[in-house]
Design a protein around this motif. Sequence first.
Motif, PDB file in Angstrom:
ATOM      1  N   LEU A   3      13.775 -34.949 -24.935  1.00 15.96           N
ATOM      2  CA  LEU A   3      14.291 -35.529 -23.704  1.00 15.96           C
ATOM      3  C   LEU A   3      13.200 -35.540 -22.638  1.00 15.96           C
ATOM      4  N   VAL A   4      13.073 -36.655 -21.931  1.00 19.68           N
ATOM      5  CA  VAL A   4      12.006 -36.794 -20.929  1.00 19.68           C
ATOM      6  C   VAL A   4      12.615 -37.116 -19.559  1.00 19.68           C
ATOM      7  N   PRO A   5      12.623 -36.159 -18.615  1.00 23.74           N
ATOM      8  CA  PRO A   5      13.146 -36.440 -17.272  1.00 23.74           C
ATOM      9  C   PRO A   5      12.105 -37.206 -16.454  1.00 23.74           C
ATOM     10  N   ALA A   6      12.365 -38.497 -16.232  1.00 27.71           N
ATOM     11  CA  ALA A   6      11.418 -39.328 -15.474  1.00 27.71           C
ATOM     12  C   ALA A   6      12.019 -39.823 -14.164  1.00 27.71           C
ATOM     13  N   ASP A   7      13.146 -39.237 -13.769  1.00 27.06           N
ATOM     14  CA  ASP A   7      13.766 -39.571 -12.485  1.00 27.06           C
ATOM     15  C   ASP A   7      13.322 -38.524 -11.467  1.00 27.06           C
ATOM     16  N   ILE A   8      12.306 -38.863 -10.662  1.00 25.28           N
ATOM     17  CA  ILE A   8      11.747 -37.891  -9.715  1.00 25.28           C
ATOM     18  C   ILE A   8      12.371 -38.012  -8.317  1.00 25.28           C
ATOM     19  N   TYR A   9      13.321 -38.940  -8.171  1.00 19.90           N
ATOM     20  CA  TYR A   9      13.859 -39.212  -6.829  1.00 19.90           C
ATOM     21  C   TYR A   9      15.204 -38.536  -6.566  1.00 19.90           C
ATOM     22  N   ARG A  10      16.081 -38.539  -7.556  1.00 21.72           N
ATOM     23  CA  ARG A  10      17.398 -37.950  -7.337  1.00 21.72           C
ATOM     24  C   ARG A  10      17.300 -36.432  -7.348  1.00 21.72           C
ATOM     25  N   PRO A  11      17.831 -35.773  -6.336  1.00 19.34           N
ATOM     26  CA  PRO A  11      17.772 -34.309  -6.280  1.00 19.34           C
ATOM     27  C   PRO A  11      18.377 -33.684  -7.543  1.00 19.34           C
ATOM     28  N   ALA A  12      17.653 -32.758  -8.117  1.00 19.42           N
ATOM     29  CA  ALA A  12      18.120 -31.970  -9.271  1.00 19.42           C
ATOM     30  C   ALA A  12      18.266 -32.773 -10.560  1.00 19.42           C
ATOM     31  N   ALA A  13      17.774 -34.026 -10.605  1.00 19.75           N
ATOM     32  CA  ALA A  13      17.901 -34.822 -11.831  1.00 19.75           C
ATOM     33  C   ALA A  13      17.150 -34.170 -12.990  1.00 19.75           C
ATOM     34  N   ILE A  14      15.948 -33.680 -12.700  1.00 26.13           N
ATOM     35  CA  ILE A  14      15.154 -33.025 -13.749  1.00 26.13           C
ATOM     36  C   ILE A  14      15.838 -31.748 -14.211  1.00 26.13           C
ATOM     37  N   ASP A  15      16.326 -30.958 -13.251  1.00 28.78           N
ATOM     38  CA  ASP A  15      17.021 -29.713 -13.606  1.00 28.78           C
ATOM     39  C   ASP A  15      18.289 -29.975 -14.407  1.00 28.78           C
ATOM     40  N   GLN A  16      18.985 -31.057 -14.066  1.00 30.61           N
ATOM     41  CA  GLN A  16      20.220 -31.396 -14.790  1.00 30.61           C
ATOM     42  C   GLN A  16      19.931 -31.659 -16.268  1.00 30.61           C
ATOM     43  N   LEU A  17      18.869 -32.430 -16.533  1.00 29.82           N
ATOM     44  CA  LEU A  17      18.542 -32.739 -17.926  1.00 29.82           C
ATOM     45  C   LEU A  17      18.076 -31.486 -18.665  1.00 29.82           C
ATOM     46  N   LYS A  18      17.337 -30.620 -17.968  1.00 24.70           N
ATOM     47  CA  LYS A  18      16.901 -29.371 -18.591  1.00 24.70           C
ATOM     48  C   LYS A  18      18.104 -28.485 -18.935  1.00 24.70           C
ATOM     49  N   THR A  20      23.509 -37.851 -18.397  1.00 19.24           N
ATOM     50  CA  THR A  20      24.418 -37.286 -19.406  1.00 19.24           C
ATOM     51  C   THR A  20      24.349 -38.094 -20.699  1.00 19.24           C
ATOM     52  N   SER A  21      24.217 -39.415 -20.577  1.00 20.37           N
ATOM     53  CA  SER A  21      24.114 -40.263 -21.775  1.00 20.37           C
ATOM     54  C   SER A  21      22.852 -39.953 -22.571  1.00 20.37           C
ATOM     55  N   CYS A  22      21.761 -39.593 -21.859  1.00 21.87           N
ATOM     56  CA  CYS A  22      20.528 -39.195 -22.554  1.00 21.87           C
ATOM     57  C   CYS A  22      20.795 -37.986 -23.450  1.00 21.87           C
ATOM     58  N   ALA A  23      21.494 -36.996 -22.896  1.00 20.76           N
ATOM     59  CA  ALA A  23      21.794 -35.786 -23.666  1.00 20.76           C
ATOM     60  C   ALA A  23      22.734 -36.101 -24.831  1.00 20.76           C
ATOM     61  N   LYS A  24      23.742 -36.929 -24.581  1.00 19.28           N
ATOM     62  CA  LYS A  24      24.685 -37.303 -25.640  1.00 19.28           C
ATOM     63  C   LYS A  24      23.964 -38.036 -26.773  1.00 19.28           C
ATOM     64  N   LEU A  25      23.044 -38.938 -26.393  1.00 21.43           N
ATOM     65  CA  LEU A  25      22.294 -39.690 -27.394  1.00 21.43           C
ATOM     66  C   LEU A  25      21.391 -38.762 -28.199  1.00 21.43           C
ATOM     67  N   ALA A  26      20.768 -37.802 -27.529  1.00 21.60           N
ATOM     68  CA  ALA A  26      19.904 -36.841 -28.227  1.00 21.60           C
ATOM     69  C   ALA A  26      20.704 -36.050 -29.258  1.00 21.60           C
TER      70      ALA A  26
END
Length: 450
Positions: free
Chosen positions: A134-149, A116-122
């Motif tokens: 924005l670059v989603p580089a967290d491949i481990y947490r479920p849905a982390a990439i989808d959340q940032l998208k 969320t801080s990434c989006a706020k900073l953007a």
Amino acid sequence: MFDNLSEKLDSVFKKLRGHGVLSEDNIKQTMREVRLALLEADVNFRVVKEFVATVRERAVGQEVLKSLNPAQQVIKVVRDELGRLMGEGEENSLDLAARPPVAIMLCGLQGAGKTTSCAKLALQLRRQKRNPLLVPADIYRPAAIDQLKTLGKQLDIAVFDSQPDRDPVLICEEAQRYAELNGYDTLILDTAGRLHIDEQLMAELVRIKDSLQPREILLVADAMTGQDAVNVAETFNAQLEISGVILTKLDGDARGGAALSIRAVTGKPIKLVGMGEKLDALEVFHPDRMAQRILGMGDVLSLIEKAEAAMDQEDAQRMEQQLRQDGFTLETFRDQMQTIKKMGNLESILKMIPGAGKAMKQMGNMQLPDKEMKKIEAIINSMTPRERRDQKILNGSRRLRIAKGSGTTVQDVNQLMKRFGEAQKMMKKLQKMGPKGMKNLMGRGGGLPF
């Protein structure tokens, strides 16, 4: 966040003001109570020890003990040292002066609010006329990439199309090349987190750092975790040499120890703070202003900045012209309420006004008018344009229709009209004062009838 600490310090200094002349014994007792207040606020023990020693040394100096108002001088010393403790006078703005695309790497544990801080900073950088990716580089947490998208879509900010089966370093390198080819000047890297720090996580973050050479490495730390946030900051700094901290959930009910300890322990500044769940609730951290708020002195500069962000000069001139032409109507009043709402939660706004914090405590459990404002807005929106411009035509049947349309009662509508009538009388008095009165009005956000 600092309510408990502010209350305890206010109590300590109230006793101090009772002494016409201060002695070293008075100051020693005061410092003992300040020390306890800071420890109860979960401030790091070493930090408290150094802070109290510094304040005591300055407070027993001749310029304090022989001043006309020694109690105020001691409070000033505490304010100065609180500001210094949090990094006052040091450079804490983001360093983006490099050949684009400039990489900003966010790191931290899971649950701190990193994505969320990434989006706020953007969003904040876009308002500064930058073009972030924005670059989603967290491949481990479920849905982390989808959340940032999803967050990027909400803000209309581009998100690099990474996949969970790719190596995070390769994702970041490909995003950098994509940014170069497509005109993005800032990369915001949302890296992986863990529930706890481990070697695998740190090795991956070091690889990303070595590959992209980010201009900023910002640790996202949860203020609600207190001393744990300080320990996390120490570990990440030792491995990555972070450039600063984003402290999230500063609007929560934590005791404030993290905010007062992180910079002293790590030597790295708090650069940004999360002040709410909304995507625009990310603020630049000002140590001097925070010190004033802790001591109940308010934060007028931040209040002015919020007002300027909520209403630009053209909007202010348009509203003033509308007031001159049509007078103070329900339509004008609604517009002014919406401007105030853009500034954030009304309780947090009031705390920025010197002395308002104490007044709010005296109010006890009295409800602040955030809910009341929503009700008033619903009532006004249920009116026709003609009714909003001329409330004299609001007979019984119209008021019943408005109440049904807004989900309120006729009594609510009647109460609003009575308060609005009182506000109108005040407005007429201000308008008779000429430009000075109108400026007064615009500075106060109109006559809110609460």
